[in-house]
Write a protein that holds these residues in place. Structure first.
Motif, PDB file in Angstrom:
ATOM      1  N   ASN A  38    -113.131 -21.794  26.350  1.00 48.97           N
ATOM      2  CA  ASN A  38    -112.124 -21.034  25.605  1.00 48.97           C
ATOM      3  C   ASN A  38    -111.334 -21.949  24.684  1.00 48.97           C
ATOM      4  N   GLY A  39    -111.183 -21.554  23.412  1.00 51.86           N
ATOM      5  CA  GLY A  39    -110.400 -22.319  22.459  1.00 51.86           C
ATOM      6  C   GLY A  39    -111.115 -23.511  21.855  1.00 51.86           C
ATOM      7  N   ARG A  40    -112.393 -23.659  22.123  1.00 49.06           N
ATOM      8  CA  ARG A  40    -113.128 -24.810  21.596  1.00 49.06           C
ATOM      9  C   ARG A  40    -113.193 -24.776  20.065  1.00 49.06           C
ATOM     10  N   PHE A  41    -113.402 -23.601  19.485  1.00 48.10           N
ATOM     11  CA  PHE A  41    -113.514 -23.466  18.034  1.00 48.10           C
ATOM     12  C   PHE A  41    -112.251 -22.828  17.460  1.00 48.10           C
ATOM     13  N   PHE A  42    -111.858 -23.329  16.279  1.00 49.51           N
ATOM     14  CA  PHE A  42    -110.648 -22.826  15.625  1.00 49.51           C
ATOM     15  C   PHE A  42    -110.902 -22.714  14.128  1.00 49.51           C
ATOM     16  N   LEU A  43    -110.457 -21.598  13.531  1.00 44.12           N
ATOM     17  CA  LEU A  43    -110.573 -21.392  12.088  1.00 44.12           C
ATOM     18  C   LEU A  43    -109.270 -21.791  11.411  1.00 44.12           C
ATOM     19  N   TYR A  44    -109.373 -22.699  10.457  1.00 44.64           N
ATOM     20  CA  TYR A  44    -108.211 -23.132   9.680  1.00 44.64           C
ATOM     21  C   TYR A  44    -108.285 -22.497   8.292  1.00 44.64           C
TER      22      TYR A  44
END
Length: 79
Positions: A38-44
């Protein structure tokens, strides 16, 4: 977006029902099942409303994510 594996969908809302839709940007997992977290990938966000940067917060890999019309959609690895 699935923050565990980097899969993404585009959702567009409009005032008329025909202008609302969901479509797949990437249905390919960017990590093996045993590496999901959970939370490994993040969109900036970027200054261009159609482009985002996807970051794997564990190993630092990055992708350009572009949404829009079918011919404009892309997920491209940044090396």
């Amino acid at each position: 977006m699935d923050t565990r594996n980097g899969q993404m969908w585009q959702v567009q809302w409009g005032t008329e029902s025909k202008s609302r839709f969901e479509t797949t940007l990437s249905d390919i997992s960017l990590v093996n099942k045993d590496e999901e977290k959970n939370g490994r990938f993040f969109l900036y966000p970027t200054t261009n409303i159609y482009n985002f940067i996807l970051i794997d917060q564990i190993d630092g890999r990055a992708w350009q994510v572009q949404w829009g019309n079918k011919e404009d959609r892309a997920v491209i690895r940044i090396y």
